[in-house]
Each structure stands twice: as C-alpha cells, then as structure tokens.
Scaffold this motif. Structure first.
Motif: not given
Length: 263
Positions: A160-180
C-alpha cells in the motif's frame, strides 16, 4: 537551573522522532522529552483552530515537565500555530518548515517538488515562504494523502505504501523535478522507499539537520546549553500504542524510556 531543563519536542505522532534523532545526535548530553500526539494524527486534515488547540495542549504538557525549550517537530503545527505559541509562552519555541529555499537555490531544472500534508500546503506561512523563494521555479505540490497513517502503523515497506508513493511522485517526475522537499517530519522514514521510485538525479531534502542546528544556536544564545558531559534522560510519551515508537527507535532501546499516557 534552567540549563538543567529538558529539550521538549512534540509532533502529531511518531514522525518527529526523525527530528529528535538529529537533535540528540548534535546535543548528546541534553535531556529530551518527546510527545507523540498519535491519537490525533494526522494534523494535516484538521482545521487551523484544532491544530492550534492541540499544539497548545502539547506545549503546556512539555512546559509542565520542566522543558527549557520547545521544538515543534511538525510542519503542520508550525505553519498553523507557532505564532500563537510564541505569543503565549515565555520560552524559546523552534518550528520546522519545508526546506524550499535550498531546493530552489540549487535546482538546475528550475523545477522542484514538495510532498506535504494538506494542512501545511494550505497554510499562510507556507505560501509566504514559497512565494519568497520560488520566483522562476516551477513548484509541484502534492498532498501525501494516507502516508502519515501508514507510517504511524509502521507499514513502511507495505505494498500500500509503495503504491501510494508511486501515485504521489508521478506528477513530480513528469514535471522534471531535480529536488524533492519533504514537508512532513514523518516522511524521512520513507526515504528508502522514495529512492526506489525516484530517478537517481533527484535529491531529497528534509529539515531535520537544520532544526537541530537552530535548536543548538537558540540554546547557546539564551545560555541554556548544558556544559557537562553526562548520560542524558531520554523520555518518550505517546497517547496511542508504543509499538511504532519502539520500532522506529530500536537502535536507542537501551537508552530511552517510552510510556503511554493520556493527554
């Protein structure tokens, strides 16, 4: 003597122990009292009035225990209640804010992500900080819905944790972030899980080290630092079950005491 008082730390639950570890590492001879208000976690979904009332309750508990300084190890409580706390109590009070400034200053892609609670992202203090440092920076804000509850249960490696994180992080990766930027003191506990999902070039920043340094500086400024090397008293209180605290602090098991209390 005030120097003999403890450093008081509170959070909406167990997450602030990530801040406690930094403080204890930097100030190993200081007594500490940590309050985990897990019964009311997460604060991020509560109103400003509720968050302020809970923060006052926690502060008064720690002051009653003789604390010489209070560290609000909760982004949501800091951004919503610290002004009230500082106006009402005559001891130093340290807050914690998302480390937007260093991320914005160092970003090469001019795109940074922030993972935080709803209470932090919607607060006035967060908006002021964000506006001050993100001129010319694309900021992708994501509410880490469900993460605090899983961390409070100790379910760090759950599906459940990994699935939630993948969902939350996807828009950030798509936005080409280099810092989280991690905008919740619970989130450092899921850095290993985040690193499995994030591309290697993305740097994760949390506020723990900066808060510890600020705590030491304010203690020194107010002549409140202990000046002898000694074995400190390290007390933890929770109003929920003790299991997750025991799990997260297992490497300190022989040095600490953990007690369930009604507050």
């Amino acid at each position: 003597m005030k120097q003999n008082g403890a450093i008081g730390i509170f959070d909406s639950g167990v997450g602030g122990t990530s801040i406690w570890k930094e403080i204890h590492g930097l100030l190993p001879f200081e007594d500490t009292i940590y309050l985990a208000d897990s019964k009311y976690a997460p604060y991020g979904n509560r109103s400003k009035e509720e968050i302020t009332a809970l923060s006052i309750k926690n502060t008064e508990f720690l002051i009653a225990q003789g604390c010489k300084i209070i560290v609000v190890a909760c982004n949501t409580a800091t951004t919503n209640a610290i002004k009230v706390l500082r106006a009402n109590y005559n001891i130093p009070i340290i807050g914690i804010e998302p480390a937007i400034k260093p991320a914005a200053l160092h970003s090469k892609t001019k795109s940074i992500g922030i993972l935080a609670t709803k209470g932090t992202l919607s607060s006035e203090l967060f908006h002021k900080t964000s506006e001050a440092f993100t001129n010319g920076i694309q900021l992708t804000e994501v509410v880490g819905e469900g993460l605090v509850s899983l961390i409070e249960k100790g379910a760090l490696d759950s599906l459940e944790m990994m699935e939630l994180l993948e969902k939350h992080i996807r828009p950030m990766i798509e936005a080409n972030i280099d810092y989280l930027v991690l905008g919740c003191s619970h989130y450092p506990y899921i850095i290993p899980q985040l690193q499995k999902i994030l591309p290697k070039h993305i740097t994760i920043i949390d506020s723990g080290e900066a808060v510890a340094k600020q705590t030491k500086a304010i203690l020194a400024e107010n002549d409140l630092l202990r000046n002898e090397e000694r074995m400190p008293t390290l007390r933890f209180y929770t109003n929920s079950e003790v299991d997750t605290l025991q799990f997260l602090l297992k490497e300190f098991a022989v040095k600490i005491s953990i007690e369930k209390k009604g507050f």
